[in-house]
Enzyme design. Structure first.
Site, PDB file in Angstrom:
ATOM      1  N   GLU A 307      -4.090  -0.239  -9.626  1.00  0.00           N
ATOM      2  CA  GLU A 307      -3.078  -1.363 -10.053  1.00  0.00           C
ATOM      3  C   GLU A 307      -1.780  -0.506 -10.652  1.00  0.00           C
ATOM      4  OE1 GLU A 307      -2.647  -5.211 -13.039  1.00  0.00           O
ATOM      5  OE2 GLU A 307      -4.066  -3.459 -13.601  1.00  0.00           O
ATOM      6  N   LYS A 363      -1.586 -11.222  -7.417  1.00  0.00           N
ATOM      7  CA  LYS A 363      -2.531 -11.597  -8.319  1.00  0.00           C
ATOM      8  C   LYS A 363      -2.351 -13.089  -8.828  1.00  0.00           C
ATOM      9  CE  LYS A 363      -4.092  -9.603 -12.984  1.00  0.00           C
ATOM     10  NZ  LYS A 363      -3.372  -9.053 -14.187  1.00  0.00           N
ATOM     11  N   CYS A 414      -7.436  -6.412 -11.609  1.00  0.00           N
ATOM     12  CA  CYS A 414      -7.953  -6.184 -12.775  1.00  0.00           C
ATOM     13  C   CYS A 414      -8.365  -7.595 -13.561  1.00  0.00           C
ATOM     14  CB  CYS A 414      -6.475  -6.009 -13.552  1.00  0.00           C
ATOM     15  SG  CYS A 414      -6.707  -5.473 -15.388  1.00  0.00           S
TER      16      CYS A 414
END
Length: 543
Positions: A307, A363, A414
């Site tokens: 990321e 995301k 994440c």
């Protein structure tokens, strides 16, 4: 007139002698052991989290906490729950202190810990409230999980860090993830604990004369059977499921490469090191390409970088990544920040090919006070990201399934891994392999990366897929579908992992029904609370 007053005071004193000590010293002496036990239980729950492998402490911690609540009123149960929550969450989230402490002091860490502890207080109230129901350990476990799921949803999208399921990456209850997801694993931990506490509460005690009979002894023995069975069921079921966890390929195999280019251990100063992150990871990817061209490393089918490596505008230009993909002859999956045509900012993963940018994933779950800023006008007192980003990032609501060479790659970024829906939806949409690009370099050599790896391992088991964890500074890992770690890196090292992994297309019961398990836990937890209220208000029932 004097005698009745004395008798009245004596009657009040006979309830425990609390009024006889005007200073309240007697009350404190009675409360302190329970406070100490709540602290011990919360600390034990923390000690079973990664990188430690003491998973069996989790049911014991819940058993002690349940014992603390035994025969306590609702206000006391709330207080003990908050103490338990603080003893668990504050050390668990100590990486927040490492990250923000130098600039903002302990306040962000203490604030998050206290907010999360309030939900444990609610759990304590609910567990005390339902303790008189038949098969009470069952309902207490459901109520605890309901409070856990509530804090995973509110406020600001919730904070699922520290769920019971995430303590079980090495545990006997991990296989339950394939059956009902994280909610079933957490329920198994809670039920083992409340069942054990219920069993201890029914153990024989010294009998007073005239108060024993064969019949009452038989009834007590029968009542002990229920919590004993409830305590053993989760472990037994987990052991039975272990041999069924498949790890073999179903749609072939793929050779994968996970690139960890490393990052400087500078904490908040990393906000100003975007270029260094990019250079480090492009260099590591070029070294991989050179090794492949020289025959030192077999050519992978797909390469995954972490990321926040790149930064791209609406035109999606990145000659360096295009060149790396061209040299390797395979897709290179890279995370970074991207702006859209209207200036909107997003955290996304892009598949780079020799011809340019390909499929993308945005995301879904943004980090509060970092990627989205609630209360922006005052959040600057606790968050450095207010100055970093002048607007909130834009989330997506579509599963991340990226065609990457011969692989349909399911992607989360994440914080996404803490939530149930991201990889469940990816598996349901046909992902054969999972990838988790992440950037944990902010948090230094703390336990945060190990905690996140445990979540990734649970997701692998939950959906029967291998998981590639690509971190900027570690821990990067290749995880098998049974949750075992085939390869992993150390923290703050530059290293590339290459391995052959199975591709799988079948769906587990958790993939198909995991959302219903979660809703079932919540519905049954609320039902237990309502049932207890109804029983309390029935004529002839006293509290």
């Amino acid at each position: 007139m004097v005698t009745p007053k004395v008798n009245s005071e004596n009657r009040r004193n006979s309830g425990g002698g609390l009024v006889s000590d005007p200073s309240g010293g007697h009350r404190i002496l009675r409360v302190l052991p329970r406070v100490a036990a709540a602290v011990l239980a919360g600390g034990a729950l923390y000690w079973c989290t990664p990188p430690r492998q003491l998973w069996w402490l989790a049911p014991l911690a819940l058993a002690v906490f349940t014992g603390v609540l035994h025969r306590r009123g609702l206000r006391a149960a709330f207080g003990y729950g908050v103490v338990f929550g603080l003893a668990y969450m504050l050390p668990l989230l100590s990486w927040l202190l490492d990250f923000l402490g130098e600039q903002f002091g302990p306040w962000p860490w203490l604030g998050v810990g206290l907010v999360e502890a309030l939900f444990f207080g609610l759990a304590g109230v609910g567990m005390a409230w339902v303790r008189r129901l038949p098969a009470a350990p069952l309902w207490q476990a459901l109520v605890f999980l309901t409070a856990e799921l509530l804090r995973s949803a509110v406020p600001f999208g919730g904070f699922p860090w520290g769920r019971l399921a995430f303590t079980q990456a090495e545990g006997a209850l991990l296989p339950l993830a394939s059956l009902g997801g994280a909610s079933l694993v957490g329920f198994g931990v809670a039920l083992s604990g409340t069942g054990l506490a219920g069993l201890v509460a029914l153990l024989p005690r010294p009998r007073r004369e005239g108060h024993s009979s064969e019949l009452s002894t038989a009834r007590r023995s029968a009542r002990r059977l229920v919590p004993a069975v409830l305590a053993l069921v989760p472990v037994t079921l987990g052991a039975a499921l272990t041999p069924t966890l498949g790890t073999g390929p179903e749609t072939g195999t793929a050779r994968v490469a996970v690139v960890q280019g490393n990052a400087p251990d500078v904490g908040l100063d990393l906000l100003h090191r975007d270029r260094q992150l990019y250079v480090n990871h492009v260099r590591a990817a070029r070294e991989l390409a050179a090794d492949v061209e020289a025959g030192r490393v077999p050519r992978p089918d797909v390469v995954v970088l972490p990321e926040q490596v790149g930064s791209w505008g609406p035109e999606r230009q990145d000659p360096a990544l295009r060149r790396v993909s061209e040299r390797l002859g395979v897709p290179v999956v890279v995370g970074g920040l991207a702006r859209g045509p209207d200036g909107e900012l997003s955290n996304r993963v892009i598949t780079w090919r020799p011809e340019g940018a390909g499929a993308e994933y945005v995301k879904q779950h943004l980090v509060p006070f970092a990627e989205k800023i609630p209360l922006r006008s005052v959040a600057g007192a606790v968050s450095p990201f207010v100055r970093r980003f002048d607007r909130d990032m834009v989330p997506a609501d579509e599963p991340g399934v990226l065609p990457s060479g011969p692989v349909r790659l399911g992607v989360g970024i994440c914080y996404d891994v803490a939530y149930d829906d991201v990889f469940r939806e990816a598996a349901g949409a046909g992902a054969e392999l999972f990838a988790l690009p992440t950037n944990n370099a902010w948090y230094g050599p703390s336990e945060m990366s190990y905690q996140q790896l445990a979540m990734a391992r649970l997701r692998a088991v939950e959906h029967g897929r291998s998981m590639l964890v690509a971190a900027t500074s570690g821990v990067s890992a290749i995880v098998r579908p049974d949750g075992s770690v085939a390869h992993r890196t150390d923290l703050f090292t530059a290293e590339t992992l290459v391995d052959e992994v199975p591709l799988r297309s079948s769906t587990t019961p958790a993939t198909r029904f995991g959302a219903y398990v979660t809703w079932g836990v919540v519905v049954l937890g609320l039902f237990a609370v309502a049932w207890s209220a109804w029983r309390t208000r029935r004529p002839g029932r006293g509290g």
